[in-house]
Scaffold this motif. Structure first.
Motif, PDB file in Angstrom:
ATOM      1  N   ILE A  18      -2.883  14.628   8.878  1.00  0.00           N
ATOM      2  CA  ILE A  18      -3.664  15.732   8.234  1.00  0.00           C
ATOM      3  C   ILE A  18      -2.682  16.417   7.362  1.00  0.00           C
ATOM      4  N   LYS A  19      -1.691  17.061   8.070  1.00  0.00           N
ATOM      5  CA  LYS A  19      -0.682  17.946   7.567  1.00  0.00           C
ATOM      6  C   LYS A  19      -0.052  17.548   6.316  1.00  0.00           C
ATOM      7  N   GLU A  20       0.526  16.063   6.428  1.00  0.00           N
ATOM      8  CA  GLU A  20       1.553  15.490   5.440  1.00  0.00           C
ATOM      9  C   GLU A  20       0.605  14.949   4.385  1.00  0.00           C
ATOM     10  N   LEU A  21      -0.493  14.370   4.679  1.00  0.00           N
ATOM     11  CA  LEU A  21      -1.055  13.755   3.714  1.00  0.00           C
ATOM     12  C   LEU A  21      -2.384  14.337   3.170  1.00  0.00           C
ATOM     13  N   GLY A  22      -2.956  15.114   4.007  1.00  0.00           N
ATOM     14  CA  GLY A  22      -4.337  15.762   3.772  1.00  0.00           C
ATOM     15  C   GLY A  22      -5.513  14.940   3.670  1.00  0.00           C
ATOM     16  N   VAL A  23      -5.304  13.871   4.653  1.00  0.00           N
ATOM     17  CA  VAL A  23      -6.394  12.960   4.654  1.00  0.00           C
ATOM     18  C   VAL A  23      -7.374  13.438   5.810  1.00  0.00           C
ATOM     19  N   PRO A  24      -8.634  13.114   5.489  1.00  0.00           N
ATOM     20  CA  PRO A  24      -9.729  13.300   6.626  1.00  0.00           C
ATOM     21  C   PRO A  24      -9.545  12.335   7.798  1.00  0.00           C
ATOM     22  N   VAL A  25      -9.872  12.819   8.972  1.00  0.00           N
ATOM     23  CA  VAL A  25     -10.084  12.053  10.173  1.00  0.00           C
ATOM     24  C   VAL A  25     -11.519  12.157  10.766  1.00  0.00           C
ATOM     25  N   LEU A  44       0.742  -1.189   0.020  1.00  0.00           N
ATOM     26  CA  LEU A  44       0.061   0.130   0.024  1.00  0.00           C
ATOM     27  C   LEU A  44       0.723   1.273   0.092  1.00  0.00           C
ATOM     28  N   ARG A  45       0.416   2.331  -0.724  1.00  0.00           N
ATOM     29  CA  ARG A  45       1.068   3.541  -0.599  1.00  0.00           C
ATOM     30  C   ARG A  45       0.518   4.480   0.386  1.00  0.00           C
ATOM     31  N   MET A  46       1.367   5.292   1.050  1.00  0.00           N
ATOM     32  CA  MET A  46       0.581   6.359   1.940  1.00  0.00           C
ATOM     33  C   MET A  46      -0.261   7.476   1.160  1.00  0.00           C
ATOM     34  N   ARG A  47      -0.008   7.736  -0.155  1.00  0.00           N
ATOM     35  CA  ARG A  47      -0.695   8.657  -0.933  1.00  0.00           C
ATOM     36  C   ARG A  47      -2.078   8.153  -1.273  1.00  0.00           C
ATOM     37  N   ASP A  48      -2.466   6.919  -1.044  1.00  0.00           N
ATOM     38  CA  ASP A  48      -3.583   6.112  -1.236  1.00  0.00           C
ATOM     39  C   ASP A  48      -4.603   5.888  -0.129  1.00  0.00           C
ATOM     40  N   LEU A  49      -4.151   6.460   0.768  1.00  0.00           N
ATOM     41  CA  LEU A  49      -4.790   6.484   2.449  1.00  0.00           C
ATOM     42  C   LEU A  49      -5.980   7.325   2.356  1.00  0.00           C
ATOM     43  N   GLN A  50      -7.078   6.909   2.302  1.00  0.00           N
ATOM     44  CA  GLN A  50      -8.460   7.457   2.068  1.00  0.00           C
ATOM     45  C   GLN A  50      -8.846   8.269   3.318  1.00  0.00           C
ATOM     46  N   GLY A  51      -8.695   7.821   4.590  1.00  0.00           N
ATOM     47  CA  GLY A  51      -9.200   8.365   5.743  1.00  0.00           C
ATOM     48  C   GLY A  51      -8.593   7.723   6.773  1.00  0.00           C
ATOM     49  N   ILE A  52      -8.614   8.359   8.166  1.00  0.00           N
ATOM     50  CA  ILE A  52      -8.486   7.835   9.491  1.00  0.00           C
ATOM     51  C   ILE A  52      -9.680   7.717  10.317  1.00  0.00           C
ATOM     52  N   VAL A  53     -10.120   6.662  10.727  1.00  0.00           N
ATOM     53  CA  VAL A  53     -11.126   6.657  11.494  1.00  0.00           C
ATOM     54  C   VAL A  53     -10.616   6.309  13.041  1.00  0.00           C
ATOM     55  N   LEU A  54     -10.953   7.053  14.070  1.00  0.00           N
ATOM     56  CA  LEU A  54     -10.732   7.120  15.352  1.00  0.00           C
ATOM     57  C   LEU A  54     -11.684   6.483  16.197  1.00  0.00           C
ATOM     58  N   THR A  55     -11.523   5.430  16.714  1.00  0.00           N
ATOM     59  CA  THR A  55     -12.842   4.758  17.539  1.00  0.00           C
ATOM     60  C   THR A  55     -13.151   5.430  18.715  1.00  0.00           C
ATOM     61  N   HIS A  56     -12.179   6.283  18.914  1.00  0.00           N
ATOM     62  CA  HIS A  56     -12.373   7.287  20.177  1.00  0.00           C
ATOM     63  C   HIS A  56     -11.237   8.176  20.334  1.00  0.00           C
ATOM     64  N   GLY A  57     -11.401   9.159  21.311  1.00  0.00           N
ATOM     65  CA  GLY A  57     -10.426  10.475  21.119  1.00  0.00           C
ATOM     66  C   GLY A  57      -9.171  10.428  22.235  1.00  0.00           C
ATOM     67  N   HIS A  58      -8.772   9.114  22.978  1.00  0.00           N
ATOM     68  CA  HIS A  58      -7.849   9.201  23.768  1.00  0.00           C
ATOM     69  C   HIS A  58      -6.350   9.369  22.999  1.00  0.00           C
ATOM     70  N   PHE A  59      -5.610   9.763  23.733  1.00  0.00           N
ATOM     71  CA  PHE A  59      -3.968  10.273  23.240  1.00  0.00           C
ATOM     72  C   PHE A  59      -3.574   8.714  22.632  1.00  0.00           C
ATOM     73  N   ASP A  60      -3.794   7.770  23.164  1.00  0.00           N
ATOM     74  CA  ASP A  60      -3.223   6.244  22.506  1.00  0.00           C
ATOM     75  C   ASP A  60      -3.904   5.906  21.159  1.00  0.00           C
ATOM     76  N   HIS A  61      -4.885   6.785  20.844  1.00  0.00           N
ATOM     77  CA  HIS A  61      -5.522   6.544  19.514  1.00  0.00           C
ATOM     78  C   HIS A  61      -5.320   7.735  18.511  1.00  0.00           C
ATOM     79  N   VAL A  62      -5.409   8.791  19.043  1.00  0.00           N
ATOM     80  CA  VAL A  62      -5.096   9.748  18.376  1.00  0.00           C
ATOM     81  C   VAL A  62      -3.639  10.157  17.757  1.00  0.00           C
ATOM     82  N   GLY A  63      -2.719   9.770  18.760  1.00  0.00           N
ATOM     83  CA  GLY A  63      -1.297   9.505  18.070  1.00  0.00           C
ATOM     84  C   GLY A  63      -0.943  10.453  17.034  1.00  0.00           C
TER      85      GLY A  63
END
Length: 263
Positions: A93-100, A68-87
């Protein structure tokens, strides 16, 4: 199951590793006793959870390993907002422009991932459960104290299929946090459960299907009630936010979690 592949030199506990095809089309990256999952659909893919800041390098390595290529990442889904999942979500967002994506009830938490409601102070747990020290140390080395919150997010619906690679269905599973969501891959009878049900509680260092201790859970009674929602998915495999995949069916997982109860 496919054998795991180390993603960094050395054999320190909690070092990053990849399990390709943990179920068809799903690859697991584990780092510091925390999991994130790559949902592949041809060249395009979705990432579920963002672990820690230092998970970024292993993730890039893992994506390359499975074609897989990083440029083909379409989105990040966070199951929740704790620090160990937001990482590393803000970096993505800044480097790939993907939606979260995160549920509306966890939007503020994702922006401030250390300001979360919990039932007990976490600081006594290493004394009560010395087995947790390995997980705590691994998380600290992975950057657990330097997570940047993410504010530029899209809101998950409370249910329904997402228009993202893998076609995950949102399952609202509050309790661990008030906006916690799991993701169901119905065609593979697989539930990505986040921290609604795990097979390793990092606050206790104890394996087995369970809800996470009150050191990080907003409402354990609600989390236990949410097990009914998890049971209703009928999943055969559970891929948790912490711990190994559970392949003995959702009924056995829920029974175990209820027997262990709150802590």
């Amino acid at each position: 199951m496919t054998a795991t592949i180390p993603l960094a030199p050395g054999h320190r506990k909690g070092a990053p590793r990849l399990t390709p095809q943990v179920v068809p089309g799903v690859h697991r990256v584990e780092h510091a006793f925390t999991n994130c999952y790559l949902l592949a659909d041809g060249d395009a893919w979705t990432l579920v959870d963002a672990a820690f800041p230092k998970t970024w390098g292993p993730l890039v390595h893992a994506a390359h390993e499975v074609g897989l290529r990083m440029r083909d990442l379409q989105g990040i889904v966070l199951t929740h907002g704790h620090f160990d999942h937001v990482g590393f979500a803000e970096r993505a967002i800044k480097e790939l422009g993907v939606p979260v994506f995160v549920h509306a009830e966890d939007r503020r938490l994702a922006a401030h991932p250390y300001r979360y409601k919990r039932e007990h102070t976490p600081f006594v747990y290493p004394f009560l459960y010395p087995r947790s020290l390995g997980a705590v140390g691994g998380m600290l080395r992975a950057g657990a104290l330097s997570v940047k919150g993410v504010e530029d997010v899209s809101e998950l619906p409370g249910d329904g299929m997402l228009d993202l690679p893998g076609r995950p269905e949102v399952v609202f599973t509050p309790g661990h946090t008030f906006g916690h969501c799991a993701l169901l891959l119905r065609d593979r009878e697989t539930l990505l459960s986040g921290d609604a049900i795990v097979t390793l509680d990092p606050y206790k260092g104890i394996p087995g299907a369970q809800i996470i201790a009150g050191a990080a859970t907003a409402d354990s009674a609600m989390a236990l009630r949410t097990l009914d929602t998890i049971l209703a998915t009928g999943a055969r495999t559970i891929l948790p936010g912490h711990g190994e995949p559970w392949r003995d069916g959702v009924e056995a997982a829920v029974a175990s979690a209820r027997a262990i109860g709150r802590s």
